[in-house]
Scaffold this motif. Structure first.
Motif, PDB file in Angstrom:
ATOM      1  N   LEU A  67       0.831  -1.201   0.000  1.00 13.00           N
ATOM      2  CA  LEU A  67       0.000   0.000   0.000  1.00 13.00           C
ATOM      3  C   LEU A  67       0.869   1.256   0.000  1.00 13.00           C
ATOM      4  CD1 LEU A  67      -2.842  -0.944   2.537  1.00 13.00           C
ATOM      5  CD2 LEU A  67      -3.101  -0.512   0.079  1.00 13.00           C
ATOM      6  N   ILE A  68       1.871   1.273   0.868  1.00 10.22           N
ATOM      7  CA  ILE A  68       2.787   2.415   0.928  1.00 10.22           C
ATOM      8  C   ILE A  68       3.574   2.525  -0.381  1.00 10.22           C
ATOM      9  CG2 ILE A  68       4.762   3.425   2.134  1.00 10.22           C
ATOM     10  CD1 ILE A  68       3.839   1.783   4.624  1.00 10.22           C
ATOM     11  N   PHE A  69       4.083   1.390  -0.828  1.00 11.38           N
ATOM     12  CA  PHE A  69       4.884   1.348  -2.051  1.00 11.38           C
ATOM     13  C   PHE A  69       4.083   1.847  -3.246  1.00 11.38           C
ATOM     14  CE2 PHE A  69       6.895  -1.443  -5.433  1.00 11.38           C
ATOM     15  CZ  PHE A  69       8.080  -0.718  -5.509  1.00 11.38           C
ATOM     16  N   GLY A  70       2.827   1.411  -3.342  1.00 12.95           N
ATOM     17  CA  GLY A  70       1.977   1.849  -4.440  1.00 12.95           C
ATOM     18  C   GLY A  70       1.764   3.348  -4.436  1.00 12.95           C
ATOM     19  N   ASP A  71       1.542   3.917  -3.251  1.00 12.95           N
ATOM     20  CA  ASP A  71       1.373   5.368  -3.148  1.00 12.95           C
ATOM     21  C   ASP A  71       2.628   6.091  -3.633  1.00 12.95           C
ATOM     22  OD1 ASP A  71      -1.184   5.160  -2.118  1.00 12.95           O
ATOM     23  OD2 ASP A  71      -0.564   5.393  -0.027  1.00 12.95           O
ATOM     24  N   PRO A 103      12.418  -0.715   5.577  1.00 14.83           N
ATOM     25  CA  PRO A 103      13.118  -1.990   5.348  1.00 14.83           C
ATOM     26  C   PRO A 103      12.324  -3.211   5.800  1.00 14.83           C
ATOM     27  CG  PRO A 103      14.101  -0.785   7.192  1.00 14.83           C
ATOM     28  CD  PRO A 103      13.148   0.153   6.519  1.00 14.83           C
ATOM     29  N   GLY A 104      11.560  -3.089   6.884  1.00 11.08           N
ATOM     30  CA  GLY A 104      10.767  -4.228   7.338  1.00 11.08           C
ATOM     31  C   GLY A 104       9.695  -4.603   6.330  1.00 11.08           C
ATOM     32  N   HIS A 105       9.003  -3.604   5.832  1.00  6.95           N
ATOM     33  CA  HIS A 105       8.000  -3.858   4.796  1.00  6.95           C
ATOM     34  C   HIS A 105       8.651  -4.442   3.544  1.00  6.95           C
ATOM     35  CE1 HIS A 105       5.784  -0.782   7.198  1.00  6.95           C
ATOM     36  NE2 HIS A 105       4.744  -1.522   6.870  1.00  6.95           N
ATOM     37  N   TYR A 106       9.774  -3.853   3.140  1.00  6.59           N
ATOM     38  CA  TYR A 106      10.460  -4.299   1.927  1.00  6.59           C
ATOM     39  C   TYR A 106      10.834  -5.778   2.020  1.00  6.59           C
ATOM     40  CZ  TYR A 106      13.885  -4.467  -1.851  1.00  6.59           C
ATOM     41  OH  TYR A 106      14.561  -4.810  -2.999  1.00  6.59           O
ATOM     42  N   MET A 107      11.404  -6.167   3.155  1.00  9.42           N
ATOM     43  CA  MET A 107      11.808  -7.562   3.314  1.00  9.42           C
ATOM     44  C   MET A 107      10.600  -8.492   3.381  1.00  9.42           C
ATOM     45  SD  MET A 107      15.197  -7.518   5.760  1.00  9.42           S
ATOM     46  CE  MET A 107      14.770  -6.170   6.850  1.00  9.42           C
ATOM     47  N   ALA A 108       9.519  -8.039   4.001  1.00  7.87           N
ATOM     48  CA  ALA A 108       8.307  -8.855   4.039  1.00  7.87           C
ATOM     49  C   ALA A 108       7.758  -9.071   2.632  1.00  7.87           C
ATOM     50  CB  ALA A 108       7.257  -8.194   4.922  1.00  7.87           C
ATOM     51  N   MET A 109       7.864  -8.048   1.799  1.00  5.29           N
ATOM     52  CA  MET A 109       7.341  -8.110   0.440  1.00  5.29           C
ATOM     53  C   MET A 109       8.198  -8.976  -0.477  1.00  5.29           C
ATOM     54  SD  MET A 109       6.541  -4.042   0.321  1.00  5.29           S
ATOM     55  CE  MET A 109       6.526  -3.846  -1.456  1.00  5.29           C
ATOM     56  N   PHE A 110       9.526  -8.809  -0.382  1.00  5.37           N
ATOM     57  CA  PHE A 110      10.407  -9.363  -1.403  1.00  5.37           C
ATOM     58  C   PHE A 110      11.385 -10.434  -0.928  1.00  5.37           C
ATOM     59  CE2 PHE A 110       9.682  -4.881  -2.935  1.00  5.37           C
ATOM     60  CZ  PHE A 110       8.739  -5.233  -3.894  1.00  5.37           C
ATOM     61  N   GLU A 111      11.520 -10.613   0.388  1.00  4.83           N
ATOM     62  CA  GLU A 111      12.538 -11.544   0.867  1.00  4.83           C
ATOM     63  C   GLU A 111      11.992 -12.604   1.826  1.00  4.83           C
ATOM     64  OE1 GLU A 111      15.734  -9.226   2.508  1.00  4.83           O
ATOM     65  OE2 GLU A 111      15.920  -7.999   0.716  1.00  4.83           O
ATOM     66  N   SER A 112      10.708 -12.618   2.028  1.00  6.07           N
ATOM     67  CA  SER A 112      10.128 -13.539   3.012  1.00  6.07           C
ATOM     68  C   SER A 112       9.686 -14.858   2.405  1.00  6.07           C
ATOM     69  CB  SER A 112       8.920 -12.882   3.683  1.00  6.07           C
ATOM     70  OG  SER A 112       7.887 -12.673   2.732  1.00  6.07           O
TER      71      SER A 112
END
Length: 204
Positions: A67-71, A103-112
Motif C-alpha cells: 500500500l505504501i509502495f503503491g502510493d 526496510p521491514g515492509h520491503y523484506m516482508a514483500m520481497f525476501e520472506s
C-alpha cells in the motif's frame, strides 16, 4: 506473562508493528511467532485471534508495505509529468527510497518467500504497485513502432530486477557502493533503455 493483550486497543496492528521490527533486526525468517507476541505484550495464543500463523502475520506486513509502495510509485509516476523519461526515472528513485525508509515492509514483500498471490487482497495491492512501473514503461515505448516494440511486461520486469539488485547490493546500510545507488540505478537503466532504442544516445 500479563494478559494485557486481551484488552489491547489495536492488537492486530501492534502485532504487525512488532513483526516489522523483528524483520528489520533478524530478517523475515529469523524470528518466531512467540517473539512477535512477546514484543507486542501478549501471549502467543492471543495472536491467533487475528492471524492464522507467522506467515499470515508476515503477509499482512507485506500487504501494508505494498500500500505504501503503491502510493510512492504513483506519486513518482505522476501521470508521466513533466516528461515520460523524467517520470520513469522518478519511479526508480522511489523504489530505492522505499527500501531505505521501510526496510521491514520491503523484506516482508520481497525476501520472506510470501507470494504476492497468497490472497486476493495481497495480489490487488501488489498489482497496483507494479502497475505504475508498467505505465511508465509503456509511455516510454509509445514512439517505438509496434513491430519493434518489446513487451511492456518484460521491460518493466527487467527494470524491476535492476532496481532490486541495486537495493540488495548497494542500498542497504553498511553495503559500500562504488557510486551512489541512485546514480548506479539511473545509469544502468539508461544503458538498458538505449540498448532497446527507447531513448536516444544524447539523452540523460
Amino acid at each position: 506473562m500479563s494478559k494485557q493483550g486481551y484488552h489491547h486497543g489495536n492488537l492486530r496492528q501492534a502485532l504487525v508493528t512488532s513483526t516489522l521490527a523483528l524483520i528489520e533486526e533478524k530478517g523475515p525468517t529469523g524470528f518466531t511467532l512467540s517473539e512477535a507476541a512477546k514484543r507486542a505484550g501478549v501471549t502467543p495464543a492471543a495472536v491467533y485471534r487475528h492471524f492464522a500463523g507467522r506467515e499470515d502475520l508476515i503477509a499482512e506486513c507485506a500487504r501494508q508495505g505494498y500500500l505504501i509502495f503503491g502510493d510512492l510509485m504513483e506519486h513518482a509516476w505522476n501521470g508521466g509529468k513533466p516528461t515520460a523519461l523524467a517520470a520513469f526515472s522518478a519511479t526508480g528513485r522511489a523504489y530505492l527510497a522505499f527500501a531505505r525508509k521501510y526496510p521491514g515492509h520491503y523484506m516482508a514483500m520481497f525476501e520472506s518467500g510470501i507470494s504476492s498471490n497468497r490472497s486476493p487482497e495481497l495480489s490487488n495491492v501488489a498489482s497496483r504497485a507494479t502497475g505504475a512501473i508498467e505505465q511508465a514503461t509503456a509511455a516510454l515505448m509509445d514512439h517505438v513502432p509496434p513491430e519493434r516494440r518489446p513487451p511492456v511486461a518484460m521491460v518493466s520486469a527487467h527494470i524491476w530486477a535492476l532496481s532490486h539488485g541495486v537495493v540488495e547490493l548497494y542500498a542497504r546500510e553498511g553495503n559500500r557502493a562504488p557510486y551512489a545507488p541512485e546514480d548506479l540505478l539511473e545509469s544502468g537503466i539508461g544503458v538498458y533503455l538505449r540498448g532497446l532504442g527507447l531513448i536516444g544516445p544524447d539523452r540523460p
